[in-house]
Write a protein that holds these residues in place. Structure first.
Motif, mmCIF file in Angstrom:
data_model
loop_
_atom_site.group_PDB
_atom_site.id
_atom_site.type_symbol
_atom_site.label_atom_id
_atom_site.label_comp_id
_atom_site.label_asym_id
_atom_site.label_seq_id
_atom_site.Cartn_x
_atom_site.Cartn_y
_atom_site.Cartn_z
ATOM 1 N N LYS A 100 0.827 -1.207 0.000
ATOM 2 C CA LYS A 100 0.000 0.000 0.000
ATOM 3 C C LYS A 100 0.864 1.261 0.000
ATOM 4 O O LYS A 100 0.569 2.232 -0.689
ATOM 5 N N LYS A 101 1.956 1.190 0.765
ATOM 6 C CA LYS A 101 2.862 2.330 0.821
ATOM 7 C C LYS A 101 3.501 2.552 -0.548
ATOM 8 O O LYS A 101 3.585 3.702 -1.026
ATOM 9 N N GLN A 118 2.286 1.671 -3.394
ATOM 10 C CA GLN A 118 1.241 2.100 -4.314
ATOM 11 C C GLN A 118 0.985 3.589 -4.133
ATOM 12 O O GLN A 118 0.819 4.332 -5.106
ATOM 13 N N ARG A 119 0.963 4.056 -2.900
ATOM 14 C CA ARG A 119 0.739 5.468 -2.635
ATOM 15 C C ARG A 119 1.886 6.312 -3.200
ATOM 16 O O ARG A 119 1.695 7.366 -3.803
ATOM 17 N N GLU A 120 3.098 5.754 -2.990
ATOM 18 C CA GLU A 120 4.268 6.461 -3.508
ATOM 19 C C GLU A 120 4.227 6.510 -5.030
ATOM 20 O O GLU A 120 4.611 7.502 -5.634
ATOM 21 N N LEU A 121 3.756 5.442 -5.601
ATOM 22 C CA LEU A 121 3.663 5.380 -7.051
ATOM 23 C C LEU A 121 2.621 6.373 -7.551
ATOM 24 O O LEU A 121 2.802 7.034 -8.581
ATOM 25 N N GLU A 122 1.525 6.512 -6.825
ATOM 26 C CA GLU A 122 0.452 7.423 -7.228
ATOM 27 C C GLU A 122 0.901 8.868 -7.048
ATOM 28 O O GLU A 122 0.461 9.744 -7.765
ATOM 29 N N GLU A 123 1.789 9.135 -6.107
ATOM 30 C CA GLU A 123 2.233 10.502 -5.876
ATOM 31 C C GLU A 123 3.220 10.845 -6.940
ATOM 32 O O GLU A 123 3.402 11.736 -7.587
#
Length: 115
Positions: free
Chosen positions: A107-108, A110-115
């Motif tokens: 999840k972390k 994925q969030r980093e990827l989305e940012e």
């Protein structure tokens, strides 16, 4: 004559009295023989029954020992299975923790990827 007749009757009665005991004596002897034979037969039967009883008691002891050994074996297996279940539960808990950790990392990431 009367006196002789009376004397003869007395002798006859006493001789008949002696004959009766001899007849009853032989009857008593045969009855005694039958009772002795019966006693011997019962003693033989008692001996056979005692022997059978001893054999059965030995068999009961052997079976009791066997049952106790099997009970001990079952308890040992139960203890081993209980330890195995605890070890498997610990592994499941560790695997769940690892899954949660990896899910958190995913999840972390994925969030980093989305940012």
């Amino acid at each position: 004559l009367e006196r002789q007749n009376k004397d003869l009757k007395t002798r006859l009665a006493s001789s008949e009295g002696f004959q009766k005991p001899s007849a009853s004596l032989s009857q008593l002897e045969s009855q005694n023989q039958l009772l002795q034979e019966r006693l011997q037969a019962e003693e033989r039967e008692k001996t056979v029954l005692q022997s059978t009883n001893r054999k059965l008691e030995r068999k009961v002891k052997e079976l009791s020992i066997q049952i106790e050994d099997e009970r001990q074996h079952v308890n040992d297996q139960k203890d081993q299975l209980s330890l195995r279940v605890k070890a498997l539960k610990r592994q499941v808990d560790e695997a769940e923790e690892e899954i949660e950790r990896l899910d958190g990392l995913r999840k972390k990431a994925q969030r980093e990827l989305e940012e």
